[in-house]
Write an enzyme that holds these catalytic residues in place. Structure first.
Site, short mmCIF file in Angstrom:
data_model
loop_
_atom_site.label_atom_id
_atom_site.label_comp_id
_atom_site.label_asym_id
_atom_site.label_seq_id
_atom_site.Cartn_x
_atom_site.Cartn_y
_atom_site.Cartn_z
N ASN A 109 11.73 27.09 21.15
CA ASN A 109 10.94 26.21 22.03
C ASN A 109 10.42 26.90 23.29
OD1 ASN A 109 13.69 26.25 22.77
ND2 ASN A 109 13.49 24.33 23.87
N GLU B 263 24.48 26.50 24.98
CA GLU B 263 23.47 25.62 25.59
C GLU B 263 22.83 24.85 24.46
OE1 GLU B 263 22.96 25.06 28.64
OE2 GLU B 263 23.51 26.81 29.80
N CYS C 250 15.25 21.15 25.87
CA CYS C 250 16.59 20.57 25.77
C CYS C 250 16.81 19.56 26.88
CB CYS C 250 17.64 21.67 25.84
SG CYS C 250 17.35 22.79 27.20
N GLU D 234 24.28 28.64 32.58
CA GLU D 234 23.23 29.62 32.79
C GLU D 234 22.67 29.40 34.19
OE1 GLU D 234 22.74 32.05 30.97
OE2 GLU D 234 23.01 31.58 28.84
P1 NAP Z 1 18.84 26.21 15.96
O1 NAP Z 1 18.41 25.86 14.62
O2 NAP Z 1 20.24 25.96 16.35
O3 NAP Z 1 18.46 27.75 16.16
C1 NAP Z 1 18.72 28.45 17.34
C2 NAP Z 1 18.91 29.91 17.02
O4 NAP Z 1 20.11 30.07 16.24
C3 NAP Z 1 17.79 30.52 16.18
O5 NAP Z 1 17.62 31.86 16.58
C4 NAP Z 1 18.37 30.43 14.78
O6 NAP Z 1 17.82 31.36 13.89
C5 NAP Z 1 19.82 30.77 15.04
N1 NAP Z 1 20.74 30.33 14.00
C6 NAP Z 1 20.52 29.41 13.01
N2 NAP Z 1 21.62 29.31 12.23
C7 NAP Z 1 22.53 30.18 12.71
C8 NAP Z 1 23.87 30.52 12.34
N3 NAP Z 1 24.48 29.94 11.31
N4 NAP Z 1 24.51 31.46 13.07
C9 NAP Z 1 23.94 32.04 14.12
N5 NAP Z 1 22.67 31.75 14.52
C10 NAP Z 1 21.98 30.82 13.84
O7 NAP Z 1 17.99 25.49 17.07
P2 NAP Z 1 16.44 25.27 17.03
O8 NAP Z 1 16.17 24.19 16.06
O9 NAP Z 1 15.78 26.57 16.86
O10 NAP Z 1 16.16 24.81 18.54
C11 NAP Z 1 16.22 23.48 18.95
C12 NAP Z 1 17.53 23.14 19.62
O11 NAP Z 1 17.81 24.02 20.72
C13 NAP Z 1 17.52 21.78 20.22
O12 NAP Z 1 18.69 21.09 19.85
C14 NAP Z 1 17.51 22.01 21.72
O13 NAP Z 1 18.06 21.01 22.49
C15 NAP Z 1 18.28 23.26 21.82
N6 NAP Z 1 17.97 23.95 23.09
C16 NAP Z 1 18.89 23.92 24.09
C17 NAP Z 1 18.63 24.50 25.31
C18 NAP Z 1 19.64 24.49 26.42
O14 NAP Z 1 19.51 25.26 27.34
N7 NAP Z 1 20.62 23.61 26.40
C19 NAP Z 1 17.42 25.14 25.50
C20 NAP Z 1 16.49 25.15 24.46
C21 NAP Z 1 16.79 24.55 23.25
P3 NAP Z 1 16.58 31.02 12.90
O15 NAP Z 1 16.11 29.66 13.20
O16 NAP Z 1 15.63 32.10 13.21
O17 NAP Z 1 17.10 31.15 11.52
#
Ligand code: NAP
Ligand code: MG
Length: 479
Positions: free
Chosen positions: A151, A249, A283, A455
């Site tokens: 994002n 996070e 997020c 962070e």
């Molecule tokens: P995600 O599916 O959890 O992916 C995040 C990262 O983790 C990607 O690089 C992904 O790789 C990797 N990943 C996926 N499966 C994994 C595993 N089993 N082991 C290790 N790494 C793995 O999240 P998203 O859908 O990309 O992002 C949306 C989420 O991020 C939302 O829930 C949002 O709230 C959260 N977010 C939180 C913050 C915060 O600061 N709190 C900030 C931004 C976003 P690939 O997708 O490349 O396979």
């Protein structure tokens, strides 16, 4: 990695390393082709982690001012390259260019801020007894894994990398596979301005393969993960076996509370900004709007009016991945099935000339109760759930009745109530009479399923270092 490269490659030990296989990219603004991205393996992770481990002793021995100067040079280069980097970020994410540029300037801010804090926090001298000189010092962990979502690609990478590097760690970063390009650019820039080879490495690929391999690697001493709750939990399970420290996070379902005495025009524009920024793919979006019942109808009208000026393809970008586009459509369906009423939006949007783009309409639901799916789950799109309340206690109770606890907002003219409510909200960051004061200086992080660790701010340095206490027995001279 220049924009001309046909396929993105890893950045390991100060140079590009090709991945054996790759995946085609998708342009979210058009649905057409995007940049092709290498997909790494556990072997690539091993190469990168070994490079980072080899670079770690040298990097932690740098004079701190020297380390700071290099981080400052990264900040300068990010600023100098803002137009080029913004184009790359917008090409991968579909974001309006100004938004990408703001995120890149924010990335420079992280490097600038932590460049100035390389000597903080300091240790203490503990006065225990005359023949002991006891002191504490903060030390880096060694190799840190940084796993980030799609994002805010470069911005989230910079948020973790800048303090981790300032504290003297080396890094293996894994960006989301659909938006890897700017994180690679960050690593290339770091190398070009003089960070030693191996200090900041980037391995491309799928989370299930590359991400898991980073978390499992015995030479990785801490992982900073930004992403979904589900993946955070999976990482936590592996980390439990390794007793690996984590910063998590995760998601949010944050509430803005609007009292009748607030500046309602301003609150309405902030309430809209809270859920449409980055098309809701933040997020810390404010996706629940709690409104004092006496002003509910007029306030909803004002919100709908402001939201109507937010136009997909103009000042509202697309969903950044096809998956996310489909997810938001499922939430549209469920919201209506469960009885919510769309005051505005509720559908995908068609942008002339970009018919294949992943656009959705800014959407505001009324008739929502806090037990509905649209009030409980993170949609991660420009979707707002409005819930009326009658008393301050009820508003706080609804805000806190969530599995998440990332941020919150309160709008009121009553200063005592502002403090009372701000301090009652279970979240790591709360805004009064404005939404989301995003600054590098303010510590950021979650309660409950939104994660742990912090962070930003000086706190991040504490999370990227650990304390050692050393006692030195002294021979006492005769007095
Ligand atoms: P995600 O599916 O959890 O992916 C995040 C990262 O983790 C990607 O690089 C992904 O790789 C990797 N990943 C996926 N499966 C994994 C595993 N089993 N082991 C290790 N790494 C793995 O999240 P998203 O859908 O990309 O992002 C949306 C989420 O991020 C939302 O829930 C949002 O709230 C959260 N977010 C939180 C913050 C915060 O600061 N709190 C900030 C931004 C976003 P690939 O997708 O490349 O396979
Ligand atoms: Mg994902």
């Amino acid at each position: 990695m220049s924009e001309n490269d046909a396929v993105l490659t890893h950045w390991i030990d100060g140079k590009t390393v090709a991945a054996a296989i790759s995946r085609p990219g998708e342009n979210p603004a058009t649905g057409g082709a995007g940049v092709e991205t290498g997909l790494g393996s556990a072997a690539d992770v091993d190469l990168a982690v070994r490079a980072a481990a080899a670079a770690a002793p040298g990097w932690r021995r740098y004079a701190s001012m020297e380390r700071g100067r290099l981080l400052s040079a990264v900040a300068d280069r990010l600023r100098a390259d803002v137009d080029r980097l913004a184009e790359l970020e917008s090409a991968d994410t579909g974001k309006p260019l100004e938004l990408s540029a703001a995120e890149i300037r924010g990335s420079a801010d992280y490097f600038e801020f932590y460049a100035g804090l390389v000597n903080l926090p300091t240790g203490d001298v503990l006065d225990i007894q005359p023949d002991l000189h006891v002191y504490t010092r903060r030390e880096p962990f060694g190799v840190i894994g940084v796993i980030t979502p799609w994002n805010l690609p470069i911005n989230q990478a910079a948020r973790a990398c800048a303090p981790a590097l300032a504290a003297g760690n080396t890094i293996v970063a894994k960006p989301a596979e659909s938006t890897s390009r700017t994180t690679l650019e960050l690593a290339r820039i770091a190398t070009e301005v003089g960070l030693p080879d191996g200090v900041l490495n980037v391995v491309l690929g799928r989370g299930s393969e590359v991400g898991t391999a980073i978390v499992e690697h015995p030479l990785v001493r801490k992982v900073a993960f930004t992403g979904s709750v589900r993946v955070g939990q999976e990482i936590g399970r592996i980390a439990a076996d390794r007793v690996l420290p984590l910063t998590l996070e995760l998601g949010g379902k944050s509430a803005n509370i609007v009292f009748a005495d607030a500046d309602l025009e301003f609150a309405a524009s902030e309430a809209v900004r809270a859920f449409v920024t980055n098309a809701g793919q933040v997020c810390s979006s404010g996706t629940r709007l709690l409104v004092e019942r006496s002003v509910h109808d007029t306030f909803v009208e004002a919100v709908a009016r402001v939201a109507a000026a937010v136009r997909p393809g103009e000042n509202l970008g697309p969903m950044i991945t096809r998956d996310q586009y489909e997810t938001v459509q499922r939430y549209f369906k469920v919201a209506v099935e469960e009885g919510a009423t769309p005051v505005i939006g509720g559908h995908v949007a068609t942008v002339p000339g970009r018919e294949g783009g992943f656009y959705v309409e800014p959407t505001v639901y009324t008739g929502v109760t806090n037990d509905m799916t649209v009030a409980r789950e993170e949609v991660f799109g420009p979707v707002l759930a409005v819930i009326p309340f009658d008393t301050e206690d009820e508003a706080v109770a609804i805000a806190n009745d969530s599995d998440f606890g990332l941020v919150g907002g309160v709008f009121t003219a009553d200063i005592s109530r502002a403090f009372r409510v701000a301090e009652s909200i279970e979240a790591g960051q709360v805004y009064v009479n404005s939404w989301s004061t995003q600054s590098v200086q303010m510590p950021f992080g979650g309660h409950k399923l939104s994660g742990y660790g912090r962070e930003k701010g000086i706190e991040a340095l504490l999370h990227y270092s650990h304390v050692k206490s050393i006692s030195v027995r002294l021979a006492l001279g005769r007095v």
